[in-house]
Design an enzyme around this catalytic site. Sequence first.
Site, PDB file in Angstrom:
ATOM      1  N   CYS A  89      39.516  64.060  43.933  1.00  0.00           N
ATOM      2  CA  CYS A  89      38.908  64.777  45.067  1.00  0.00           C
ATOM      3  C   CYS A  89      37.915  63.913  45.833  1.00  0.00           C
ATOM      4  CB  CYS A  89      38.237  66.042  44.549  1.00  0.00           C
ATOM      5  SG  CYS A  89      39.417  67.077  43.709  1.00  0.00           S
ATOM      6  N   GLU A 141      34.778  29.771  33.434  1.00  0.00           N
ATOM      7  CA  GLU A 141      34.845  31.188  33.057  1.00  0.00           C
ATOM      8  C   GLU A 141      35.852  31.955  33.929  1.00  0.00           C
ATOM      9  OE1 GLU A 141      30.089  31.584  31.932  1.00  0.00           O
ATOM     10  OE2 GLU A 141      30.784  32.197  33.902  1.00  0.00           O
ATOM     11  N   GLY A 179      38.532  34.683  34.993  1.00  0.00           N
ATOM     12  CA  GLY A 179      38.980  35.999  34.543  1.00  0.00           C
ATOM     13  C   GLY A 179      40.210  36.393  35.342  1.00  0.00           C
ATOM     14  N   GLY A 211      35.782  32.818  39.249  1.00  0.00           N
ATOM     15  CA  GLY A 211      35.979  33.102  40.667  1.00  0.00           C
ATOM     16  C   GLY A 211      37.252  32.523  41.247  1.00  0.00           C
TER      17      GLY A 211
HETATM   18  C1  PLP Z   1      29.179  34.999  35.179  1.00  0.00           C
HETATM   19  C2  PLP Z   1      30.601  35.282  35.507  1.00  0.00           C
HETATM   20  N1  PLP Z   1      31.532  34.422  35.103  1.00  0.00           N
HETATM   21  C3  PLP Z   1      32.853  34.626  35.354  1.00  0.00           C
HETATM   22  C4  PLP Z   1      33.276  35.747  36.054  1.00  0.00           C
HETATM   23  C5  PLP Z   1      34.751  35.936  36.272  1.00  0.00           C
HETATM   24  O1  PLP Z   1      35.115  35.935  37.603  1.00  0.00           O
HETATM   25  P1  PLP Z   1      36.669  35.872  37.955  1.00  0.00           P
HETATM   26  O2  PLP Z   1      37.330  37.001  37.256  1.00  0.00           O
HETATM   27  O3  PLP Z   1      36.760  36.021  39.422  1.00  0.00           O
HETATM   28  O4  PLP Z   1      37.152  34.547  37.506  1.00  0.00           O
HETATM   29  C6  PLP Z   1      32.332  36.654  36.523  1.00  0.00           C
HETATM   30  C7  PLP Z   1      32.760  37.830  37.297  1.00  0.00           C
HETATM   31  O5  PLP Z   1      32.008  38.680  37.684  1.00  0.00           O
HETATM   32  C8  PLP Z   1      30.950  36.430  36.228  1.00  0.00           C
HETATM   33  O6  PLP Z   1      30.018  37.290  36.622  1.00  0.00           O
END
Ligand code: PLP
Length: 423
Positions: free
Chosen positions: A352, A273, A275, A239
Site C-alpha cells: 500500500c 571490498e 559486494g 563500489g
Molecule cells: C565500507 C563498504 N565497503 C564495501 C561496500 C560494498 O559496496 P559494493 O557492494 O558496491 O561493492 C560498502 C557498501 O555500502 C561499504 O559501505
Amino acid sequence: MEFFEYREGGLSAEEVSLSEVASAVGTPCYVYSKRAFLSQLSALREAFAEADPLVCYSLKANSSLAICAALREAGAGFDIVSGGELFRALKIGADPATIGYAGVGKTEPEIERALDAEVLLFNVESVNEARAINHVASRMGVVARIALRLNPDVDANTHSYTTTGKKENKFGIEFSQARELIGVLRGLDAVDLAGFHLHLGSPISTVEPYLAGLGKLLPFIEEARSNGVDVRYINVGGGYAIEYGDNTTVGPAEYAAAIVPLAKKSGCKLIMEPGRFIIGNAGVLLTSVTYLKRTPTKAFAICDAAMNDLIRPALYGSYHRIWPVKTSLPVDAYDDPGGEGGQIVDVVGPVCESGDFFAKGRRLPDLSEGDLLAVFSAGAYGMTMGSNYNSRPRPCEVLIDGAEYRVIRRRETYDDLIRGEVF
Ligand SMILES: Cc1ncc(COP(=O)(O)O)c(C=O)c1O
C-alpha cells in the site's frame, strides 16, 4: 545478466529452467547462479592478480549463508559492518584473519565480539570509535589492529544516498583530523594503526573516483610513515559497478589498471571490498503477475513481489531490467518506450504505497495474468534489504549449481512473522 540465458522454453540459469524452479518453490523467489558469482570473484582476482589482493566480499550485498560459504570455499574474505554480519561470517567458517570490520557505529559489545574472534582489522571512522576500541581491547588485554577510514571529499557520482566519500557524509575521517587522531593513537596502548581505508560509494562506474581518492591517500600514507606509523594495509573499499541494463560501466581490467599501480606504489597489502560486483548480476527475483489493471491513462502489471522484497527502485529509483521468463520476443526489444509492439506498463507490487514499483513506463510484451517475470540484477541489496512490511513473509532463495538447484532459505510463514512477539 549474461549468466541468465533465454533458451528454448524460456529463461534459464546454468542448466536449470527458471519456470521449473518457480513451479517447484512458488513465487516470489530469489534465484542465484553459483557459477555466476564465482566467475565474478575470479574475474576480479585475475584482473588484480599482480597486487595479490585480499578480496573481502561485502556481506551486506547478500549475506545468505550458502552464498557466503561458497565464496569462502573459493577463497574470499569478508567485509562486515555489524555483530550480526560477524555472526554470519563465523557461522560459515570464515577465517577471522580475512575479516575486516567497517561501519560508523560499532558498539562496545560488537567490538568485544570482533576482538574475541580476532578479526584482521577494524576500519575506524572517528576518534571516539578509536577510543572505544582501545578501551575494550585494553580491558580484554589484547591489541586491536585498526585502519583509519579517510574521507577524501571525492564525488563518486552515485545516488546521493550511496555516496560515502564526500565531506558532508557521515563516513570516514577528514585528513587534518586524521593527522590529529594519529597523534591521539600514540597515547593509546591497545590499538595498532596498521593501515588506511577508503570507500567512496556505490556503484562507481568509472575509475576516476578511485584515482582521485588514492591520489590523496598515497601522500598521506607517506606522511604517516615519516611520522613513524608502520602502514601495512591499503583498503580501497568496494563500489565496483555492474550493468543494470540502463548504464555502462568499466570492467575489472580497467579498475585494476587504475588501482593496482597505486596499490603497489604504496608498498601495502591491498584489500578490496566488492559486494555488488560479485553477486548483483548473479541473482534474479522471480515474480508472477497477479492482476493486469488498466486505468484511463495507464496499464499496471500487479505482481506478487513487492518493495518489501526488493526496495532498490523505491529507495534509489534504481533501474532493473524486467522481462517475461517465457517469451518469444527478442530480449533486446525491452524498455524502448518509443519502440513497437507489446505494451507500456508500470510493474508494481501489492504493497500500500505508490512507491511500490519495480519499473515505470516499461515496454514489455503483452502480458497475461499468471505470467512469470524475472527482475534482473537483484542479487545484491535485494534479500538483505528485504522486510516484512505489510506483514508479508519474505521470499525463499534458491541456488542453482549446474543442473541442480536447492532452496537455501525457505519462504517465511505467517508464524515467522509473529515470532518473538507477545500480546
Ligand atoms: C565500507 C563498504 N565497503 C564495501 C561496500 C560494498 O559496496 P559494493 O557492494 O558496491 O561493492 C560498502 C557498501 O555500502 C561499504 O559501505
